[in-house]
Design a protein around this motif. Structure first.
Motif, PDB file in Angstrom:
ATOM      1  N   HIS A 186       0.836  -1.208   0.000  1.00 44.54           N
ATOM      2  CA  HIS A 186       0.000   0.000   0.000  1.00 44.54           C
ATOM      3  C   HIS A 186       0.869   1.256   0.000  1.00 44.54           C
ATOM      4  O   HIS A 186       1.836   1.357   0.753  1.00 44.54           O
ATOM      5  CB  HIS A 186      -0.894  -0.012   1.239  1.00 44.54           C
ATOM      6  N   ASP A 187       0.514   2.234  -0.809  1.00 48.89           N
ATOM      7  CA  ASP A 187       1.224   3.521  -0.837  1.00 48.89           C
ATOM      8  C   ASP A 187       0.303   4.579  -1.430  1.00 48.89           C
ATOM      9  O   ASP A 187       0.066   4.598  -2.639  1.00 48.89           O
ATOM     10  CB  ASP A 187       2.515   3.412  -1.648  1.00 48.89           C
ATOM     11  N   THR A 188      -0.208   5.458  -0.580  1.00 49.47           N
ATOM     12  CA  THR A 188      -1.064   6.551  -1.050  1.00 49.47           C
ATOM     13  C   THR A 188      -0.440   7.924  -0.796  1.00 49.47           C
ATOM     14  O   THR A 188      -1.120   8.950  -0.911  1.00 49.47           O
ATOM     15  CB  THR A 188      -2.438   6.502  -0.352  1.00 49.47           C
ATOM     16  N   TRP A 189       0.821   7.940  -0.456  1.00 49.39           N
ATOM     17  CA  TRP A 189       1.488   9.178  -0.028  1.00 49.39           C
ATOM     18  C   TRP A 189       1.235  10.342  -0.986  1.00 49.39           C
ATOM     19  O   TRP A 189       0.868  11.438  -0.568  1.00 49.39           O
ATOM     20  CB  TRP A 189       2.981   8.917   0.102  1.00 49.39           C
ATOM     21  N   ASP A 190       1.408  10.100  -2.269  1.00 41.12           N
ATOM     22  CA  ASP A 190       1.303  11.178  -3.252  1.00 41.12           C
ATOM     23  C   ASP A 190      -0.140  11.569  -3.573  1.00 41.12           C
ATOM     24  O   ASP A 190      -0.359  12.563  -4.280  1.00 41.12           O
ATOM     25  CB  ASP A 190       2.011  10.782  -4.553  1.00 41.12           C
ATOM     26  N   ARG A 191      -1.113  10.804  -3.057  1.00 46.32           N
ATOM     27  CA  ARG A 191      -2.515  11.077  -3.384  1.00 46.32           C
ATOM     28  C   ARG A 191      -3.339  11.574  -2.205  1.00 46.32           C
ATOM     29  O   ARG A 191      -4.509  11.926  -2.367  1.00 46.32           O
ATOM     30  CB  ARG A 191      -3.171   9.810  -3.964  1.00 46.32           C
ATOM     31  N   LEU A 192      -2.736  11.630  -1.025  1.00 48.16           N
ATOM     32  CA  LEU A 192      -3.503  11.995   0.161  1.00 48.16           C
ATOM     33  C   LEU A 192      -4.071  13.406   0.073  1.00 48.16           C
ATOM     34  O   LEU A 192      -5.118  13.696   0.654  1.00 48.16           O
ATOM     35  CB  LEU A 192      -2.637  11.857   1.413  1.00 48.16           C
ATOM     36  N   GLY A 193      -3.404  14.286  -0.641  1.00 49.28           N
ATOM     37  CA  GLY A 193      -3.887  15.656  -0.777  1.00 49.28           C
ATOM     38  C   GLY A 193      -5.201  15.758  -1.501  1.00 49.28           C
ATOM     39  O   GLY A 193      -5.871  16.805  -1.445  1.00 49.28           O
ATOM     40  N   ALA A 194      -5.602  14.689  -2.182  1.00 51.14           N
ATOM     41  CA  ALA A 194      -6.875  14.691  -2.907  1.00 51.14           C
ATOM     42  C   ALA A 194      -8.053  14.331  -2.019  1.00 51.14           C
ATOM     43  O   ALA A 194      -9.205  14.416  -2.464  1.00 51.14           O
ATOM     44  CB  ALA A 194      -6.803  13.724  -4.090  1.00 51.14           C
ATOM     45  N   ILE A 195      -7.804  13.917  -0.785  1.00 47.08           N
ATOM     46  CA  ILE A 195      -8.906  13.578   0.118  1.00 47.08           C
ATOM     47  C   ILE A 195      -9.613  14.865   0.528  1.00 47.08           C
ATOM     48  O   ILE A 195      -9.003  15.769   1.115  1.00 47.08           O
ATOM     49  CB  ILE A 195      -8.399  12.813   1.347  1.00 47.08           C
ATOM     50  N   ALA A 196     -10.894  14.962   0.223  1.00 43.96           N
ATOM     51  CA  ALA A 196     -11.627  16.211   0.388  1.00 43.96           C
ATOM     52  C   ALA A 196     -12.836  16.054   1.301  1.00 43.96           C
ATOM     53  O   ALA A 196     -13.843  16.747   1.142  1.00 43.96           O
ATOM     54  CB  ALA A 196     -12.069  16.743  -0.970  1.00 43.96           C
ATOM     55  N   VAL A 197     -12.766  15.123   2.248  1.00 39.27           N
ATOM     56  CA  VAL A 197     -13.849  14.952   3.217  1.00 39.27           C
ATOM     57  C   VAL A 197     -13.285  15.198   4.612  1.00 39.27           C
ATOM     58  O   VAL A 197     -12.073  15.082   4.838  1.00 39.27           O
ATOM     59  CB  VAL A 197     -14.469  13.540   3.136  1.00 39.27           C
ATOM     60  N   PRO A 198     -14.136  15.550   5.578  1.00 37.96           N
ATOM     61  CA  PRO A 198     -13.657  15.698   6.955  1.00 37.96           C
ATOM     62  C   PRO A 198     -12.953  14.411   7.405  1.00 37.96           C
ATOM     63  O   PRO A 198     -13.478  13.312   7.228  1.00 37.96           O
ATOM     64  CB  PRO A 198     -14.947  15.941   7.752  1.00 37.96           C
ATOM     65  N   THR A 199     -11.766  14.588   7.983  1.00 38.62           N
ATOM     66  CA  THR A 199     -10.942  13.434   8.338  1.00 38.62           C
ATOM     67  C   THR A 199     -10.442  13.558   9.769  1.00 38.62           C
ATOM     68  O   THR A 199      -9.969  14.622  10.189  1.00 38.62           O
ATOM     69  CB  THR A 199      -9.741  13.320   7.385  1.00 38.62           C
ATOM     70  N   PHE A 200     -10.555  12.462  10.506  1.00 40.13           N
ATOM     71  CA  PHE A 200     -10.114  12.392  11.900  1.00 40.13           C
ATOM     72  C   PHE A 200      -9.129  11.241  12.020  1.00 40.13           C
ATOM     73  O   PHE A 200      -9.441  10.102  11.649  1.00 40.13           O
ATOM     74  CB  PHE A 200     -11.321  12.168  12.804  1.00 40.13           C
ATOM     75  N   ILE A 201      -7.944  11.524  12.529  1.00 40.09           N
ATOM     76  CA  ILE A 201      -6.884  10.523  12.653  1.00 40.09           C
ATOM     77  C   ILE A 201      -6.595  10.308  14.137  1.00 40.09           C
ATOM     78  O   ILE A 201      -6.326  11.261  14.878  1.00 40.09           O
ATOM     79  CB  ILE A 201      -5.613  10.980  11.919  1.00 40.09           C
ATOM     80  N   LEU A 202      -6.656   9.051  14.568  1.00 38.67           N
ATOM     81  CA  LEU A 202      -6.353   8.696  15.947  1.00 38.67           C
ATOM     82  C   LEU A 202      -5.193   7.705  15.967  1.00 38.67           C
ATOM     83  O   LEU A 202      -5.013   6.926  15.033  1.00 38.67           O
ATOM     84  CB  LEU A 202      -7.563   8.061  16.640  1.00 38.67           C
ATOM     85  N   HIS A 203      -4.456   7.718  17.069  1.00 41.40           N
ATOM     86  CA  HIS A 203      -3.319   6.800  17.183  1.00 41.40           C
ATOM     87  C   HIS A 203      -2.959   6.675  18.656  1.00 41.40           C
ATOM     88  O   HIS A 203      -3.085   7.639  19.422  1.00 41.40           O
ATOM     89  CB  HIS A 203      -2.114   7.355  16.412  1.00 41.40           C
ATOM     90  N   GLY A 204      -2.512   5.500  19.061  1.00 40.12           N
ATOM     91  CA  GLY A 204      -1.992   5.310  20.403  1.00 40.12           C
ATOM     92  C   GLY A 204      -0.568   5.809  20.514  1.00 40.12           C
ATOM     93  O   GLY A 204       0.260   5.555  19.636  1.00 40.12           O
ATOM     94  N   SER A 205      -0.271   6.508  21.590  1.00 35.66           N
ATOM     95  CA  SER A 205       1.071   7.076  21.738  1.00 35.66           C
ATOM     96  C   SER A 205       2.145   6.004  21.838  1.00 35.66           C
ATOM     97  O   SER A 205       3.303   6.242  21.478  1.00 35.66           O
ATOM     98  CB  SER A 205       1.123   7.961  22.990  1.00 35.66           C
ATOM     99  N   ASP A 206       1.780   4.806  22.329  1.00 35.16           N
ATOM    100  CA  ASP A 206       2.754   3.742  22.557  1.00 35.16           C
ATOM    101  C   ASP A 206       2.678   2.633  21.512  1.00 35.16           C
ATOM    102  O   ASP A 206       3.102   1.503  21.769  1.00 35.16           O
ATOM    103  CB  ASP A 206       2.558   3.149  23.953  1.00 35.16           C
TER     104      ASP A 206
END
Length: 266
Positions: A186-206
């Motif tokens: 998987h690799d979407t790095w160059d296409r992420l700027g095209a995401i045009a919907v509200p986006t929420f990113i969560l992650h565990g610190s550890d």
């Protein structure tokens, strides 16, 4: 549980629960819809929760090849079309976050809002687990203990002896390899700027399986993305820290329901 058949003849198992605005859940690598069993009840109050078994897991067919995050996203789109759902919110964790990226990029009209947890953009820009952790996962003698330790904190597993829905399902060897390759490629790095919907990113610190810095990278690449780090959370923060994570997701989803969809001419 119900099933439908995709255009290529693959039978996909799915489940709907709750009622209200549709929410599609996307599970992690090597797992089907059971991944969400501990968390789904948190989300069913005023939403129609939709989840499915990826090919190679649960009640879905296990084709010998063709596994990719793009294919899983297309299967998700086919399920939504099968259910007559024109757009929905999407919540994906781990590999499910990668599938969510592909879904919103390949089928943007189907996604109203996007939540991603413990995931990355993939490719050479993603930060990966340490070689030591990878070696423990590769060793059959230490794999289960290593995976459990990456998913949950020792204190939590001591209080919750399992079994754990996130540790993978029995599957064919082709499916296990296929899921791993799908996530690794998987690799979407160059296409992420095209995401045009509200986006929420969560992650565990550890999180040592997918280091937390990946969340910041995603947030920087996706326009207007919101970021939240769950203190002390490991890879399965959405389960261990559900008392914090689930309300945060529900609050975000509630906000998106009262905001006009981008491009709606409002």
């Amino acid at each position: 549980m119900a099933t439908f058949t995709t255009m290529d003849g693959t039978t996909i198992a799915y489940q709907c629960s709750g009622s209200g605005a549709p929410l599609l859940l996307l599970s992690g690598q090597g797992n089907g819809m059971a991944w969400w069993d501990p968390v789904a009840p948190d989300l069913e109050g005023d939403q129609l929760v939709i989840r499915f078994d990826y090919p190679g897991t649960g009640g879905s067919d296990a084709p010998p090849s063709g596994y990719s995050t793009e294919r899983f996203a297309d299967d998700a789109a086919a399920l939504l079309n099968h259910l007559g759902i024109e757009s929905c919110c999407v919540y994906g964790t781990s590999m499910g976050g990668k599938v969510a990226q592909q879904l919103v990029l390949r089928h943007p009209s189907l996604v109203r809002a996007l939540v991603m947890g413990c995931t990355s953009a993939g490719g050479p820009n993603a930060l990966r687990m340490s070689s030591g952790a990878g070696a423990r996962l590769a060793d059959p003698d230490t794999k289960t203990a290593a995976l459990t330790d990456l998913m949950y904190s020792p204190g939590w597993t001591a209080a919750h002896p399992g079994p754990y829905a996130t540790l993978g399902e029995p599957s064919t060897r082709q499916a296990r390899i296929g899921h791993r390759r799908a996530s690794d490629r998987h690799d979407t790095w160059d296409r992420l700027g095209a995401i045009a919907v509200p986006t929420f990113i969560l992650h565990g610190s550890d999180d040592l399986m997918v280091p937390a810095a990946n969340a910041s990278l995603l947030a920087e690449r996706i326009p207007g993305a919101r970021l939240r780090i769950i203190d002390g959370g490991r890879h399965a923060f959405f389960e261990e820290c559900r008392e914090e994570a689930s309300p945060a997701v529900l609050e975000f989803l509630a906000e998106t329901r009262i905001r006009p969809r981008q491009g709606a001419g409002l």
